[in-house]
Design a protein around this motif. Structure first.
Motif, PDB file in Angstrom:
ATOM      1  N   HIS A 136       0.840  -1.198   0.000  1.00 15.29           N
ATOM      2  CA  HIS A 136       0.000   0.000   0.000  1.00 15.29           C
ATOM      3  C   HIS A 136       0.869   1.239   0.000  1.00 15.29           C
ATOM      4  O   HIS A 136       1.996   1.234   0.493  1.00 15.29           O
ATOM      5  CB  HIS A 136      -0.886   0.047   1.265  1.00 15.29           C
ATOM      6  N   GLU A 137       0.356   2.333  -0.550  1.00 14.53           N
ATOM      7  CA  GLU A 137       1.018   3.615  -0.386  1.00 14.53           C
ATOM      8  C   GLU A 137       0.698   4.195   0.983  1.00 14.53           C
ATOM      9  O   GLU A 137       1.366   5.106   1.448  1.00 14.53           O
ATOM     10  CB  GLU A 137       0.558   4.585  -1.479  1.00 14.53           C
ATOM     11  N   LEU A 138      -0.340   3.668   1.634  1.00 15.61           N
ATOM     12  CA  LEU A 138      -0.713   4.142   2.961  1.00 15.61           C
ATOM     13  C   LEU A 138       0.212   3.473   3.972  1.00 15.61           C
ATOM     14  O   LEU A 138      -0.065   2.383   4.460  1.00 15.61           O
ATOM     15  CB  LEU A 138      -2.177   3.805   3.252  1.00 15.61           C
ATOM     16  N   LEU A 139       1.324   4.139   4.295  1.00 12.25           N
ATOM     17  CA  LEU A 139       2.331   3.545   5.162  1.00 12.25           C
ATOM     18  C   LEU A 139       1.927   3.668   6.619  1.00 12.25           C
ATOM     19  O   LEU A 139       1.336   4.653   7.039  1.00 12.25           O
ATOM     20  CB  LEU A 139       3.677   4.236   4.937  1.00 12.25           C
ATOM     21  N   GLY A 140       2.281   2.663   7.400  1.00 20.15           N
ATOM     22  CA  GLY A 140       2.018   2.697   8.824  1.00 20.15           C
ATOM     23  C   GLY A 140       1.745   1.313   9.373  1.00 20.15           C
ATOM     24  O   GLY A 140       1.326   0.407   8.645  1.00 20.15           O
ATOM     25  N   GLN A 141       2.022   1.150  10.660  1.00 20.33           N
ATOM     26  CA  GLN A 141       1.792  -0.126  11.326  1.00 20.33           C
ATOM     27  C   GLN A 141       0.810   0.006  12.483  1.00 20.33           C
ATOM     28  O   GLN A 141       0.581  -0.953  13.211  1.00 20.33           O
ATOM     29  CB  GLN A 141       3.133  -0.680  11.836  1.00 20.33           C
ATOM     30  N   SER A 142       0.241   1.187  12.669  1.00 25.31           N
ATOM     31  CA  SER A 142      -0.697   1.410  13.769  1.00 25.31           C
ATOM     32  C   SER A 142      -2.029   0.736  13.473  1.00 25.31           C
ATOM     33  O   SER A 142      -2.345   0.391  12.335  1.00 25.31           O
ATOM     34  CB  SER A 142      -0.916   2.907  13.982  1.00 25.31           C
ATOM     35  N   ARG A 143      -2.807   0.579  14.505  1.00 24.24           N
ATOM     36  CA  ARG A 143      -4.110  -0.068  14.373  1.00 24.24           C
ATOM     37  C   ARG A 143      -5.033   0.731  13.451  1.00 24.24           C
ATOM     38  O   ARG A 143      -5.763   0.149  12.650  1.00 24.24           O
ATOM     39  CB  ARG A 143      -4.750  -0.220  15.753  1.00 24.24           C
ATOM     40  N   VAL A 144      -4.984   2.070  13.537  1.00 21.41           N
ATOM     41  CA  VAL A 144      -5.900   2.873  12.710  1.00 21.41           C
ATOM     42  C   VAL A 144      -5.581   2.699  11.226  1.00 21.41           C
ATOM     43  O   VAL A 144      -6.496   2.655  10.394  1.00 21.41           O
ATOM     44  CB  VAL A 144      -5.864   4.364  13.107  1.00 21.41           C
ATOM     45  N   ILE A 145      -4.297   2.590  10.872  1.00 19.79           N
ATOM     46  CA  ILE A 145      -3.932   2.412   9.469  1.00 19.79           C
ATOM     47  C   ILE A 145      -4.263   0.994   9.010  1.00 19.79           C
ATOM     48  O   ILE A 145      -4.721   0.782   7.882  1.00 19.79           O
ATOM     49  CB  ILE A 145      -2.437   2.729   9.255  1.00 19.79           C
ATOM     50  N   HIS A 146      -4.053   0.028   9.890  1.00 15.52           N
ATOM     51  CA  HIS A 146      -4.434  -1.351   9.563  1.00 15.52           C
ATOM     52  C   HIS A 146      -5.932  -1.421   9.276  1.00 15.52           C
ATOM     53  O   HIS A 146      -6.360  -2.043   8.287  1.00 15.52           O
ATOM     54  CB  HIS A 146      -4.072  -2.277  10.727  1.00 15.52           C
ATOM     55  N   ASP A 147      -6.741  -0.790  10.131  1.00 20.61           N
ATOM     56  CA  ASP A 147      -8.195  -0.800   9.932  1.00 20.61           C
ATOM     57  C   ASP A 147      -8.591  -0.038   8.668  1.00 20.61           C
ATOM     58  O   ASP A 147      -9.534  -0.424   7.962  1.00 20.61           O
ATOM     59  CB  ASP A 147      -8.897  -0.189  11.154  1.00 20.61           C
ATOM     60  N   LEU A 148      -7.867   1.053   8.371  1.00 19.92           N
ATOM     61  CA  LEU A 148      -8.169   1.832   7.166  1.00 19.92           C
ATOM     62  C   LEU A 148      -7.897   1.010   5.915  1.00 19.92           C
ATOM     63  O   LEU A 148      -8.717   0.988   4.987  1.00 19.92           O
ATOM     64  CB  LEU A 148      -7.344   3.118   7.151  1.00 19.92           C
ATOM     65  N   ARG A 149      -6.748   0.335   5.861  1.00 19.82           N
ATOM     66  CA  ARG A 149      -6.452  -0.509   4.694  1.00 19.82           C
ATOM     67  C   ARG A 149      -7.525  -1.587   4.516  1.00 19.82           C
ATOM     68  O   ARG A 149      -7.958  -1.872   3.399  1.00 19.82           O
ATOM     69  CB  ARG A 149      -5.089  -1.179   4.860  1.00 19.82           C
ATOM     70  N   LYS A 150      -7.947  -2.168   5.618  1.00 19.82           N
ATOM     71  CA  LYS A 150      -8.971  -3.220   5.566  1.00 19.82           C
ATOM     72  C   LYS A 150     -10.288  -2.664   5.029  1.00 19.82           C
ATOM     73  O   LYS A 150     -10.952  -3.298   4.186  1.00 19.82           O
ATOM     74  CB  LYS A 150      -9.169  -3.808   6.966  1.00 19.82           C
ATOM     75  N   LEU A 151     -10.668  -1.461   5.488  1.00 18.04           N
ATOM     76  CA  LEU A 151     -11.913  -0.841   5.035  1.00 18.04           C
ATOM     77  C   LEU A 151     -11.835  -0.511   3.550  1.00 18.04           C
ATOM     78  O   LEU A 151     -12.787  -0.762   2.796  1.00 18.04           O
ATOM     79  CB  LEU A 151     -12.181   0.423   5.846  1.00 18.04           C
ATOM     80  N   LEU A 152     -10.706   0.043   3.109  1.00 19.54           N
ATOM     81  CA  LEU A 152     -10.566   0.403   1.695  1.00 19.54           C
ATOM     82  C   LEU A 152     -10.629  -0.834   0.808  1.00 19.54           C
ATOM     83  O   LEU A 152     -11.151  -0.778  -0.311  1.00 19.54           O
ATOM     84  CB  LEU A 152      -9.247   1.150   1.461  1.00 19.54           C
ATOM     85  N   GLY A 153     -10.095  -1.939   1.295  1.00 26.36           N
ATOM     86  CA  GLY A 153     -10.182  -3.181   0.543  1.00 26.36           C
ATOM     87  C   GLY A 153     -11.620  -3.621   0.321  1.00 26.36           C
ATOM     88  O   GLY A 153     -11.946  -4.227  -0.705  1.00 26.36           O
ATOM     89  N   LYS A 154     -12.492  -3.303   1.271  1.00 27.07           N
ATOM     90  CA  LYS A 154     -13.914  -3.649   1.140  1.00 27.07           C
ATOM     91  C   LYS A 154     -14.659  -2.665   0.231  1.00 27.07           C
ATOM     92  O   LYS A 154     -15.540  -3.054  -0.536  1.00 27.07           O
ATOM     93  CB  LYS A 154     -14.582  -3.660   2.520  1.00 27.07           C
ATOM     94  N   LEU A 155     -14.307  -1.380   0.318  1.00 30.21           N
ATOM     95  CA  LEU A 155     -15.054  -0.350  -0.402  1.00 30.21           C
ATOM     96  C   LEU A 155     -14.621  -0.199  -1.853  1.00 30.21           C
ATOM     97  O   LEU A 155     -15.432   0.184  -2.706  1.00 30.21           O
ATOM     98  CB  LEU A 155     -14.904   0.999   0.304  1.00 30.21           C
ATOM     99  N   ALA A 156     -13.341  -0.487  -2.131  1.00 33.32           N
ATOM    100  CA  ALA A 156     -12.801  -0.226  -3.470  1.00 33.32           C
ATOM    101  C   ALA A 156     -13.576  -0.919  -4.593  1.00 33.32           C
ATOM    102  O   ALA A 156     -13.827  -0.303  -5.633  1.00 33.32           O
ATOM    103  CB  ALA A 156     -11.320  -0.610  -3.515  1.00 33.32           C
TER     104      ALA A 156
END
Length: 441
Positions: A136-156
């Motif tokens: 991902h271009e959305l870099l980060g290992q925090s919980r909020v970024i993990h949850d954001l990547r997961k949400l985008l995977g569902k919405l995309a």
């Protein structure tokens, strides 16, 4: 039978006779040695590089800088006595090379230097691999970024409009680009328009286009941004700044799926997915009569919220290092790491400008830093490492060490205290007792 360890790869660029003489000995101790010209470095991979630096390299250093920046590894300069006397060689070597060696070679010292460079290259390589593995271009290992990547995977994969909300500088356009890249429209255009950055009298023409002669100065037909995005994704940034009249036109397009250019009368069908972003309170804007409620519900079918940087303290170091590498070529300097006082200053800064502010401060730091590390003053932040008295009993020192260990682990795992306790090797109740003891959090 013992498995053979993987050879360490050494690439020697433009080797001299002295270089060739040490190759057999290096191969004996486990180095896989290869050589090439500067022009063909991009065709080779290595763990460590050895580069024979000559006077013409200092006169035209761009090729050397580009080679080192793109290789992602550590390089050792090989200098003759004549080159060592040149005026700018010291600054150039300190800026761009891990270490240097003078001719003739001291074989044992070369082996030690190569080993140190290999260890540093491995450390840098692990960080690079971790970034690439995210996918991902959305870099980060925090919980909020993990949850954001997961949400985008569902919405995309959906075709529904999405409203992206968050403070300025939190990466809303990056979220939009990620949604486009992971959608079925990824081979089609992604067109972004900032509704607050275009003069009001030009917005309609920018969005919908115009026909030749539609108004004074319209000397030829112009295709608008909506039409340009046909088949792909239209990203409307700062949608809250769109004038009310244009809000009505946009709503009509969302309902009817066609547009009319300014000065035209023929409806033009356009197939786009609309993503919109805002940092303002649209609900309050509706109450104040500045935003249409019907358009709000058309755009807000699905919603994504981006987190401010102050809620992602564990991602600061990773993002800062990312920007250090990103802007190193722009500034003409080697990527730098961050000193302890810089990391501490970043951890207590409130980041009102979020990721955009971090990127700009790191860019500034790369320009101003004089050593191998970027310090807090280089970032425009106050150097404020906690001062520890160099006195006290053994119990005092143990208490300080406990406190520092707790702060360090919380900096990395603030979003998961169970992991933080496990890293320190204590139970969760003990971890909470220590937090209370040292009045942390």
């Amino acid at each position: 039978m013992l498995a053979m360890s993987t050879p360490r790869r050494l690439l020697v660029v433009d080797p001299c006779d002295d270089c060739h003489r040490i190759f057999p000995g290096l191969r004996t101790i486990g180095w896989a040695v290869d050589s090439c010209s500067l022009e063909s470095v991009s065709n080779h991979t290595c763990d460590v590089g050895l580069f024979r630096l000559q006077p013409f390299h200092l006169e035209h250093p761009e090729a050397v800088k580009d080679m080192i920046s793109r290789s992602g590894t550590e390089w050792i300069a090989v200098l003759s006595a004549d080159v060592l006397k040149l005026r700018n060689v010291g600054d150039f070597v300190c800026e761009w090379f891990f270490d240097f060696h003078t001719l003739p070679f001291d074989v044992s010292r070369v082996q030690v230097t190569l080993g140190r460079a290999f260890g540093m290259a491995r450390l840098r390589g692990h960080a690079t691999t971790a970034d690439k593995n995210t996918g991902h271009e959305l870099l980060g290992q925090s919980r909020v970024i993990h949850d954001l990547r997961k949400l985008l995977g569902k919405l995309a994969p959906t075709e529904s409009p999405i409203l992206i909300r968050g403070e300025s500088g939190t990466g809303k356009e990056l979220v939009a680009r990620t949604l486009h890249r992971e959608s079925q429209r990824n081979g089609k255009p992604f067109v972004a328009i900032n509704c607050g950055a275009i003069p009001e009298h030009l917005i309609q023409s920018e969005l919908f286009g115009h026909e030749k002669g539609a108004f004074t100065g319209a000397h030829q037909r112009k295709i608008g941004r909506i039409e340009t995005a046909n088949g792909g994704t239209l990203f409307l940034d700062e949608i809250g700044d769109l004038p009310l009249e244009l809000q009505a036109n946009l709503l009509r397009f969302l309902q009817e799926k066609h547009i009319e250019r300014v000065g035209g009368s023929q409806p033009i069908p356009v197939d786009v997915r609309v993503l919109a972003a805002t940092h303002v309170d649209l609900e309050a804007a509706i109450v104040d009569g500045r935003f249409r409620e019907d358009l709000y519900y058309r755009l807000n079918v699905l919603q994504v919220v981006t987190a401010p940087l102050r809620d992602r303290p564990g991602d600061l170091a990773l993002l800062a290092n990312h920007f250090s590498h990103l802007y190193s070529l722009e500034t003409g300097r080697r990527p730098r790491t961050f000193s302890e006082d810089a990391l501490f200053a970043m951890s207590i800064h409130s980041w009102p400008g979020n990721i955009r502010e971090l990127a700009n401060r790191v860019r500034r730091g790369l320009v101003l830093a004089e050593g191998r590390q970027i310090g807090a003053p280089d970032l425009g932040l106050e150097s404020c490492l906690p001062v520890i008295e160099v006195s006290g009993t053994l119990e005092d020192y143990i208490s300080r060490a406990e406190c520092q260990a707790l702060r360090d682990v919380l900096h990395r795992h603030s979003d998961n205290l169970s992991i933080a306790a496990k890293v320190l090797g204590v139970s969760r109740p003990t971890f909470y007792r220590l937090l209370h003891k040292h009045q942390i959090r």
